[in-house]
Design a protein around this motif. Structure first.
Motif, PDB file in Angstrom:
ATOM      1  N   UNK A   4      -9.669  -2.412   1.068  1.00 20.20           N
ATOM      2  CA  UNK A   4      -9.403  -3.854   1.115  1.00 20.20           C
ATOM      3  C   UNK A   4      -8.078  -4.199   0.465  1.00 20.20           C
ATOM      4  N   UNK A   5      -7.708  -3.543  -0.592  1.00 16.34           N
ATOM      5  CA  UNK A   5      -6.439  -3.808  -1.270  1.00 16.34           C
ATOM      6  C   UNK A   5      -5.443  -2.737  -0.872  1.00 16.34           C
ATOM      7  N   UNK A   6      -4.334  -3.143  -0.198  1.00 20.74           N
ATOM      8  CA  UNK A   6      -3.374  -2.184   0.322  1.00 20.74           C
ATOM      9  C   UNK A   6      -2.415  -1.747  -0.760  1.00 20.74           C
ATOM     10  N   UNK A   7      -2.073  -0.468  -0.802  1.00 18.24           N
ATOM     11  CA  UNK A   7      -1.005  -0.012  -1.693  1.00 18.24           C
ATOM     12  C   UNK A   7       0.320  -0.658  -1.294  1.00 18.24           C
ATOM     13  N   UNK A   8       1.264  -0.666  -2.225  1.00 16.49           N
ATOM     14  CA  UNK A   8       2.538  -1.323  -1.960  1.00 16.49           C
ATOM     15  C   UNK A   8       3.298  -0.709  -0.800  1.00 16.49           C
ATOM     16  N   UNK A  69      -4.571  -5.807   9.205  1.00 16.14           N
ATOM     17  CA  UNK A  69      -3.365  -5.820   8.384  1.00 16.14           C
ATOM     18  C   UNK A  69      -3.801  -5.735   6.919  1.00 16.14           C
ATOM     19  N   UNK A  70      -3.740  -4.545   6.308  1.00 15.74           N
ATOM     20  CA  UNK A  70      -4.231  -4.391   4.928  1.00 15.74           C
ATOM     21  C   UNK A  70      -3.531  -5.296   3.935  1.00 15.74           C
ATOM     22  N   UNK A  71      -2.209  -5.454   4.084  1.00 12.53           N
ATOM     23  CA  UNK A  71      -1.477  -6.277   3.118  1.00 12.53           C
ATOM     24  C   UNK A  71      -1.772  -7.759   3.277  1.00 12.53           C
ATOM     25  N   UNK A  72      -2.394  -8.128   4.385  1.00 18.17           N
ATOM     26  CA  UNK A  72      -2.783  -9.516   4.621  1.00 18.17           C
ATOM     27  C   UNK A  72      -4.292  -9.713   4.419  1.00 18.17           C
TER      28      UNK A  72
END
Length: 714
Positions: A4-8, A69-72
């Protein structure tokens, strides 16, 4: 596993096909994960797909994908790749045709440096001017970058190539993007360029700039660079010139190793040799003197960076489509362009306010007969005759000097001569001077000579047509499509039969619609065939030109949009593009609209008197029938317009080839269908096609050249 939380460094979306079992399971887990937003765009995209004009064949509107889209923390439902791209790129056409888009999709483009390079890469993706991108930058977004990098506060601290790739992924999740977050080094430049079609170099390090060029030269790749200030743009075609010296030779014998590790101050002389200090903008040149003092580093404006991206993308299109683009340097200087603003050239589209002279018939009979003959219809109002009158006769000699490709073997001119002879007979009958006419073919003085001896005879039926002949005109206004009364076509057939001709008629909405499409297709050929296009516009007369020959554009009674299309249609470069694209169906709209609004379409047919096919005298006799039918139709309250297809006077493939070598087969098919539609027998030829309608009066009547003076000798 989905996080759920994307790496940078996450930059690629996850595309899921619900028809695939594993993807369907992943999709199920995502939809059940707290905090993931779902957006479903499918219904709207299907509506867009349905609204496309001429969508690509074989699209499956039911194919769909879910994109995570992981970062979204977002899951988006869209259509499958083919339908998605058909919709997204539809507005590219025809700045880029679908075939050109396919060719550009074969390009893999590398972009080194993701400040200016961000805008370059995104614009390439926006236009789909490539099929794959490789991006490199070791640096992360800082707040000071956001004057020119179109990112946001959430991107601060994120690697620049990641930011670019994410933005592209949110535009088109199907476009493959690869990133190099360590940037490009001298020892990795060859690896970065491996498999590329071309490279765009937008980094800050002079030694890396040099290393990328050396690698591009080894791999014979084109290299592009935009430097923003005054739109400075460089092209180095190592694909065409493998021995070309980097930077156009501006650095002389300097090597990449000598440039490595230089301080900003030490770089300055080399930078200035590349940029040419005499060509820098005053603001940039003054700022360079302040670096490290009152400004931190090289200044760049977001607008100039965006302009640079547009320039690079235009160059990529040229290279990808095989256009001309040589090595060298140019400047696209917007400031200079804004300094040279000027009032645009005035386009005079007012064609109505021109006073027409009132034409009165001459008083003396001989001049009146000549004037009436001169009022006869002719293709393009060319008046392809030489008139001569004496006390004994009227001579109408066919003049071939203004022949066009549509006037095959002078047949159209012969029809016009026949119409002029009929008008002369009408006027002679009205003045009691009617004699027996004669048609002479292959006279030494002309291909066709019409003689009307002046005697003391008359003919009440012909004399009754005199005022009609003086007032005959073409009416190109839209009709009401009202049906013809049952008495009209028999009356027109009777008029044609007086000259041994026949009338073939089409009525009814469906039949007229079919004829309209065929005549529109013929007009398209006329526009797209260079010689026909040139001759078409040579016939048109615009305000301020000599209106005594040719077609006064006012007589077209064009609507404002039709007039605008007519003005655009004169451009040969536009016609060349439409011909290249096998397009241009709209070029026939003027005729299509008018035929659809008609009450009838008629063709005046005739048979040759001899067995070897019709000669010019036969066409002249048919021309007299055309004029009789035209006058009778106007007497019955009908508006009349000739709608001559370009194949009208062509008899066989050789004739069609002389009309349009490019579209011979096309014209043969249209001609065959048109004759079948009208029921024209194989042993008949057609003199003219007339559109009949009930319409408002024409605004303007075509004019004629002055009638030559009569002679009293002989």
């Amino acid at each position: 596993m989905i996080e759920p939380d994307a790496p940078d460094n996450t930059y690629r979306p996850i595309v899921l096909d619900p028809a695939d079992r594993a993807d369907a399971e992943t999709l199920r887990r995502l939809t059940e994960t707290a905090g993931i937003r779902t957006v479903d765009l499918r219904a709207g995209l299907r509506a867009e797909l349905a609204s496309l004009a001429a969508p690509p064949p074989g699209l499956d509107p039911d194919a769909e994908r879910w994109v995570y889209y992981p970062w979204r923390h977002s899951l988006v439902a869209i259509l499958g790749p083919a339908a998605f791209r058909a919709i997204r790129l539809d507005r590219n056409r025809n700045k880029l045709t679908r075939d050109e888009q396919r060719r550009l999709a074969e390009l893999t483009i590398g972009v080194v440096g993701q400040s200016v390079g961000h805008s370059v890469a995104f614009t390439l993706a926006l236009e789909a001017s490539c099929g794959r991108l490789r991006l490199a930058d070791f640096d992360s977004i800082e707040l000071s970058n956001l004057n020119r990098v179109p990112g946001g506060l959430f991107d601060v601290g994120v690697n620049k190539s990641v930011v670019t790739a994410r933005r592209i992924a949110e535009l088109d999740p199907y476009l493959p993007v690869e990133i190099w977050t360590a940037g490009v080094r001298a020892d990795t430049a060859d690896e970065f360029l491996d498999g590329l079609s071309l490279v765009v170099e937008e980094c800050d390090s002079l030694d890396i700039k040099f290393a990328v060029r050396e690698a591009a030269r080894r791999r014979q790749l084109p290299l592009l660079m935009d430097t923003s200030d005054r739109g400075l743009f460089d092209v180095e075609r190592y694909d065409l010139e493998p021995g070309r010296v980097p930077f156009h030779g501006l650095l002389g014998e300097t090597t990449g190793a000598q440039l490595a590790g230089l301080e900003t101050r030490a770089k300055a002389p080399h930078v200035l040799r590349i940029l040419d200090p005499g060509q820098l903008s005053a603001r940039m040149a003054a700022s360079l003197a302040e670096i490290g003092e009152t400004v931190t580093t090289w200044p760049q404006l977001g607008g100039e960076v965006q302009l640079g991206a547009a320039i690079v993308t235009a160059a990529v299109r040229r290279i990808g489509l095989g256009g001309k683009l040589s090595s060298g340097r140019t400047r696209v200087d917007l400031e200079a362009a804004l300094d040279s603003l000027a009032e645009p050239g005035h386009v005079d589209d007012d064609i109505a306010d021109i006073a027409d002279p009132v034409e009165q018939p001459p008083a003396d009979p001989l001049s009146a007969i000549l004037a009436c003959a001169q009022r006869a219809p002719s293709g393009g109002n060319a008046q392809p005759w030489r008139l001569r009158g004496t006390a004994r006769s009227i001579e109408i000699a066919l003049d071939p000097s203004g022949t066009t490709a549509m006037d095959v073997r002078l047949r159209g001119s012969a029809v016009a001569v026949g119409a002029a002879l009929h008008n002369a007979r009408v006027a002679a009958a009205a003045h009691g001077l009617l004699g027996t006419p004669e048609l002479i073919v292959d006279d030494p003085a002309a291909p066709l000579l019409a003689l009307l001896p002046l005697a003391t005879g008359t003919d009440p039926d012909l004399a009754a047509e005199y005022p009609l002949a003086l007032n005959r005109q073409t009416n190109r206004r839209l009709g009401t499509a009202a049906p013809l009364p049952g008495t009209v076509l028999p009356a027109l057939r009777s008029a044609a039969a007086a000259e041994d001709a026949t009338v073939h008629a089409l009525t009814g909405i469906d039949a007229l619609a079919a004829a309209a499409e065929l005549l529109g297709a013929s007009d398209r050929v006329r526009y797209l065939t260079p010689q026909l296009h040139t001759q078409l516009y040579a016939e048109l007369r615009w305000p301020g030109e000599d209106l005594r020959t040719g077609i006064d554009v006012r007589t077209l009674d064009p609507a404002p949009d039709e007039l605008a299309k007519l003005q655009v249609g004169r451009r040969t470069d536009v016609m060349a593009r439409l011909r290249e694209w096998s397009a241009g169906s709209a070029l026939g709209e003027f005729t299509v609209d008018r035929v659809r609004s008609s009450s009838a379409l008629i063709a005046i047919g005739f048979r040759a008197r001899a067995g070897d096919g019709p000669d010019l005298a036969d066409y002249a006799r048919a021309g007299a029938a055309v004029e009789r039918v035209w006058l009778r139709a106007q007497l019955l309250g009908l508006a009349v317009q000739p709608v001559s297809p370009v194949f009208l006077y062509a008899d066989g493939c050789a004739d069609l080839r002389s009309v349009s070598p490019e579209f011979t087969d096309t014209l043969a098919g249209i001609q065959r269908h048109f004759h079948n539609l009208l029921g024209i027998p194989d042993d008949e030829n057609v003199a003219l096609v007339l559109r009949l309608s009930y319409a408002a009066a024409a605004s303007t009547r075509s004019r004629r050249l002055p009638v030559p003076g009569s002679r009293n000798d002989g």
